[in-house]
Design an enzyme around this catalytic site. Sequence first.
Site, PDB file in Angstrom:
ATOM      1  N   LYS A  13      10.026  -0.267  -8.964  1.00  0.00           N
ATOM      2  CA  LYS A  13      10.581  -1.263  -9.409  1.00  0.00           C
ATOM      3  C   LYS A  13      10.054  -1.530 -10.807  1.00  0.00           C
ATOM      4  O   LYS A  13      10.929  -1.915 -11.658  1.00  0.00           O
ATOM      5  CB  LYS A  13      10.289  -2.422  -8.380  1.00  0.00           C
ATOM      6  CG  LYS A  13      10.584  -2.331  -6.997  1.00  0.00           C
ATOM      7  CD  LYS A  13      10.351  -3.265  -5.991  1.00  0.00           C
ATOM      8  CE  LYS A  13       8.743  -3.749  -5.712  1.00  0.00           C
ATOM      9  NZ  LYS A  13       8.329  -2.733  -5.070  1.00  0.00           N
ATOM     10  N   ARG A  88      10.847 -11.277  -0.871  1.00  0.00           N
ATOM     11  CA  ARG A  88      10.302 -10.297  -0.093  1.00  0.00           C
ATOM     12  C   ARG A  88      10.358 -10.704   1.442  1.00  0.00           C
ATOM     13  O   ARG A  88       9.700 -10.004   2.274  1.00  0.00           O
ATOM     14  CB  ARG A  88       8.781 -10.154  -0.487  1.00  0.00           C
ATOM     15  CG  ARG A  88       8.535  -8.799  -1.325  1.00  0.00           C
ATOM     16  CD  ARG A  88       6.933  -9.106  -1.734  1.00  0.00           C
ATOM     17  NE  ARG A  88       6.324  -8.158  -1.982  1.00  0.00           N
ATOM     18  CZ  ARG A  88       6.090  -7.387  -2.991  1.00  0.00           C
ATOM     19  NH1 ARG A  88       6.487  -7.912  -4.086  1.00  0.00           N
ATOM     20  NH2 ARG A  88       5.075  -6.503  -2.964  1.00  0.00           N
ATOM     21  N   ARG A 127      -1.037   5.957  -9.653  1.00  0.00           N
ATOM     22  CA  ARG A 127      -0.723   5.079 -10.888  1.00  0.00           C
ATOM     23  C   ARG A 127      -1.969   4.516 -11.745  1.00  0.00           C
ATOM     24  O   ARG A 127      -2.951   4.145 -11.382  1.00  0.00           O
ATOM     25  CB  ARG A 127      -0.292   3.703 -10.260  1.00  0.00           C
ATOM     26  CG  ARG A 127       0.280   2.850 -11.197  1.00  0.00           C
ATOM     27  CD  ARG A 127       1.180   1.554 -10.815  1.00  0.00           C
ATOM     28  NE  ARG A 127       0.492   0.793  -9.441  1.00  0.00           N
ATOM     29  CZ  ARG A 127       1.403   0.073  -8.795  1.00  0.00           C
ATOM     30  NH1 ARG A 127       2.607  -0.143  -9.057  1.00  0.00           N
ATOM     31  NH2 ARG A 127       0.704  -0.317  -7.638  1.00  0.00           N
ATOM     32  N   ARG A 160      -4.895  -0.382 -10.253  1.00  0.00           N
ATOM     33  CA  ARG A 160      -5.081  -1.716  -9.500  1.00  0.00           C
ATOM     34  C   ARG A 160      -5.993  -1.827  -8.317  1.00  0.00           C
ATOM     35  O   ARG A 160      -5.914  -0.673  -7.444  1.00  0.00           O
ATOM     36  CB  ARG A 160      -3.547  -1.900  -9.162  1.00  0.00           C
ATOM     37  CG  ARG A 160      -2.957  -2.840 -10.071  1.00  0.00           C
ATOM     38  CD  ARG A 160      -1.388  -2.949  -9.789  1.00  0.00           C
ATOM     39  NE  ARG A 160      -0.915  -3.274  -8.385  1.00  0.00           N
ATOM     40  CZ  ARG A 160       0.392  -3.325  -8.198  1.00  0.00           C
ATOM     41  NH1 ARG A 160       1.320  -3.349  -9.019  1.00  0.00           N
ATOM     42  NH2 ARG A 160       0.579  -3.837  -6.923  1.00  0.00           N
ATOM     43  N   ARG A 171       0.228  -2.612   2.868  1.00  0.00           N
ATOM     44  CA  ARG A 171       1.233  -2.913   1.836  1.00  0.00           C
ATOM     45  C   ARG A 171       2.714  -2.485   2.573  1.00  0.00           C
ATOM     46  O   ARG A 171       3.524  -3.222   2.589  1.00  0.00           O
ATOM     47  CB  ARG A 171       1.061  -2.665   0.489  1.00  0.00           C
ATOM     48  CG  ARG A 171       0.336  -3.765  -0.161  1.00  0.00           C
ATOM     49  CD  ARG A 171      -0.504  -2.927  -1.563  1.00  0.00           C
ATOM     50  NE  ARG A 171       0.408  -2.806  -2.525  1.00  0.00           N
ATOM     51  CZ  ARG A 171       0.319  -2.034  -3.490  1.00  0.00           C
ATOM     52  NH1 ARG A 171      -0.566  -1.371  -3.596  1.00  0.00           N
ATOM     53  NH2 ARG A 171       1.632  -1.821  -4.394  1.00  0.00           N
TER      54      ARG A 171
HETATM   55  P1  AP5 Z   1       6.028   1.332 -10.208  1.00  0.00           P
HETATM   56  O1  AP5 Z   1       7.022   1.138 -11.186  1.00  0.00           O
HETATM   57  O2  AP5 Z   1       4.475   0.675 -10.464  1.00  0.00           O
HETATM   58  O3  AP5 Z   1       6.379   0.833  -8.584  1.00  0.00           O
HETATM   59  P2  AP5 Z   1       6.492  -0.633  -7.968  1.00  0.00           P
HETATM   60  O4  AP5 Z   1       7.922  -0.573  -7.093  1.00  0.00           O
HETATM   61  O5  AP5 Z   1       6.658  -1.685  -9.009  1.00  0.00           O
HETATM   62  O6  AP5 Z   1       5.235  -0.808  -7.160  1.00  0.00           O
HETATM   63  P3  AP5 Z   1       4.253  -2.083  -6.704  1.00  0.00           P
HETATM   64  O7  AP5 Z   1       2.899  -1.506  -6.536  1.00  0.00           O
HETATM   65  O8  AP5 Z   1       4.016  -2.852  -8.140  1.00  0.00           O
HETATM   66  O9  AP5 Z   1       5.043  -2.661  -5.789  1.00  0.00           O
HETATM   67  P4  AP5 Z   1       4.463  -3.874  -4.989  1.00  0.00           P
HETATM   68  O10 AP5 Z   1       5.820  -4.522  -4.372  1.00  0.00           O
HETATM   69  O11 AP5 Z   1       3.529  -3.507  -3.705  1.00  0.00           O
HETATM   70  O12 AP5 Z   1       3.655  -4.721  -6.085  1.00  0.00           O
HETATM   71  P5  AP5 Z   1       3.843  -6.302  -6.417  1.00  0.00           P
HETATM   72  O13 AP5 Z   1       2.707  -6.142  -7.919  1.00  0.00           O
HETATM   73  O14 AP5 Z   1       5.111  -6.548  -6.471  1.00  0.00           O
HETATM   74  O15 AP5 Z   1       5.650   2.960  -9.793  1.00  0.00           O
HETATM   75  C1  AP5 Z   1       4.391   3.222  -9.058  1.00  0.00           C
HETATM   76  C2  AP5 Z   1       3.719   4.549  -9.534  1.00  0.00           C
HETATM   77  O16 AP5 Z   1       4.770   5.530  -9.596  1.00  0.00           O
HETATM   78  C3  AP5 Z   1       3.537   4.327 -11.171  1.00  0.00           C
HETATM   79  O17 AP5 Z   1       2.413   5.317 -11.433  1.00  0.00           O
HETATM   80  C4  AP5 Z   1       4.828   5.029 -11.874  1.00  0.00           C
HETATM   81  O18 AP5 Z   1       4.505   5.677 -13.022  1.00  0.00           O
HETATM   82  C5  AP5 Z   1       5.236   6.085 -10.793  1.00  0.00           C
HETATM   83  N1  AP5 Z   1       6.515   6.512 -10.517  1.00  0.00           N
HETATM   84  C6  AP5 Z   1       7.522   5.484 -11.172  1.00  0.00           C
HETATM   85  N2  AP5 Z   1       8.704   6.331 -11.113  1.00  0.00           N
HETATM   86  C7  AP5 Z   1       8.660   7.583 -10.773  1.00  0.00           C
HETATM   87  C8  AP5 Z   1       9.327   8.611 -10.402  1.00  0.00           C
HETATM   88  N3  AP5 Z   1      10.658   8.470 -10.420  1.00  0.00           N
HETATM   89  N4  AP5 Z   1       8.550   9.681  -9.977  1.00  0.00           N
HETATM   90  C9  AP5 Z   1       7.380   9.810  -9.892  1.00  0.00           C
HETATM   91  N5  AP5 Z   1       6.554   8.915 -10.412  1.00  0.00           N
HETATM   92  C10 AP5 Z   1       7.093   7.800 -10.620  1.00  0.00           C
HETATM   93  O19 AP5 Z   1       2.792  -7.084  -5.490  1.00  0.00           O
HETATM   94  C11 AP5 Z   1       1.471  -6.999  -5.460  1.00  0.00           C
HETATM   95  C12 AP5 Z   1       0.994  -8.045  -4.584  1.00  0.00           C
HETATM   96  O20 AP5 Z   1       1.196  -9.200  -4.763  1.00  0.00           O
HETATM   97  C13 AP5 Z   1       1.686  -8.099  -2.895  1.00  0.00           C
HETATM   98  O21 AP5 Z   1       1.051  -7.191  -2.059  1.00  0.00           O
HETATM   99  C14 AP5 Z   1       1.433  -9.405  -2.442  1.00  0.00           C
HETATM  100  O22 AP5 Z   1       0.203  -9.675  -2.264  1.00  0.00           O
HETATM  101  C15 AP5 Z   1       1.534 -10.216  -3.608  1.00  0.00           C
HETATM  102  N6  AP5 Z   1       3.012 -10.581  -3.924  1.00  0.00           N
HETATM  103  C16 AP5 Z   1       3.966 -10.027  -5.123  1.00  0.00           C
HETATM  104  N7  AP5 Z   1       5.114 -10.699  -4.904  1.00  0.00           N
HETATM  105  C17 AP5 Z   1       5.211 -11.299  -3.604  1.00  0.00           C
HETATM  106  C18 AP5 Z   1       6.133 -12.166  -2.994  1.00  0.00           C
HETATM  107  N8  AP5 Z   1       7.431 -12.341  -3.364  1.00  0.00           N
HETATM  108  N9  AP5 Z   1       5.806 -12.799  -1.956  1.00  0.00           N
HETATM  109  C19 AP5 Z   1       4.590 -12.552  -1.142  1.00  0.00           C
HETATM  110  N10 AP5 Z   1       3.517 -11.815  -2.008  1.00  0.00           N
HETATM  111  C20 AP5 Z   1       4.005 -11.187  -3.001  1.00  0.00           C
HETATM  112 MG    MG Z   2       5.604  -3.520  -9.556  1.00  0.00          MG
END
Ligand code: AP5
Ligand code: MG
Length: 217
Positions: A13, A88, A127, A160, A171
């Site tokens: 994402k 979410r 990552r 991270r 997660r």
């Molecule tokens: P990346 O682009 O970082 O993936 P992502 O989908 O953004 O993954 P996240 O870990 O950020 O998602 P998340 O939803 O768990 O975390 P968030 O920060 O939102 O890609 C991942 C890796 O893959 C990278 O190394 C990239 O280079 C690689 N990659 C990308 N594309 C690729 C490809 N095509 N091929 C190979 N490799 C590839 O949330 C974190 C925490 O915050 C949650 O756990 C929760 O506690 C809290 N939180 C956030 N939002 C909310 C909400 N709305 N409600 C409640 N709690 C929330």
């Molecule tokens: Mg992200």
Amino acid sequence: MNLILLGPPGAGKGTQAQMIVERYHIPQISTGDILRAAVKEGTDLGKQAKAFMTKGELVPDEVVIGIIDQRLREPDCKTGFILDGFPRTTPQAEALQAILTKIEKSVDHVVNIEVDSEELVRRLTGRRTCKNCGGMFHIHFHPPQKEGVCDRCGGILYQREDDREETIRTRLKEYQKQTAPLIKYYQDKRLLRPIQGVGGQSQIFEQVVRALGTTPA
Ligand code: AP5
Ligand code: MG
């Protein structure tokens, strides 16, 4: 253009959001990034969120809904926005609908990035993110030219805290239980645009562009 990026942790994402920002010039709003910044700064919001995030659990709905309610009123959202990691849960999706109605906006597309769980674990454990500009790398799939250093700005790359294997499993479970039901929610509203999230990042971006049905500038 008003977008939601849906998909499990590690689906890409953030990676796709950065590519959308560059081509469509609309801001990325990542609740995860906003919460991590608050934790780093030690604000009240950060103190509230920290324990949930470290365990890999979701932060309470009212906390993130408040963040989004404020953020969507900022002037840079006038021409559009990318919601990355929000909503979410079903209550978050319902609250978003109410917020958008109030400010006379609506969602145009919900891009759902699909990737299987073993691949997600591989992506998240490798990552690395730039401390300075937020640039995203992977030690195998998208390595920086110089180990530990950002290609874009020369900043230091870090891992991270919630990218440890045990936390990743939590997660993924939270995603299945709380977020996956939103796929049907948005399918029923005819907003869902499914994307196969496996392959090169630019091939995936091409699918995204096609799904949005517009030619980027
Ligand atoms: P990346 O682009 O970082 O993936 P992502 O989908 O953004 O993954 P996240 O870990 O950020 O998602 P998340 O939803 O768990 O975390 P968030 O920060 O939102 O890609 C991942 C890796 O893959 C990278 O190394 C990239 O280079 C690689 N990659 C990308 N594309 C690729 C490809 N095509 N091929 C190979 N490799 C590839 O949330 C974190 C925490 O915050 C949650 O756990 C929760 O506690 C809290 N939180 C956030 N939002 C909310 C909400 N709305 N409600 C409640 N709690 C929330
Ligand atoms: Mg992200």
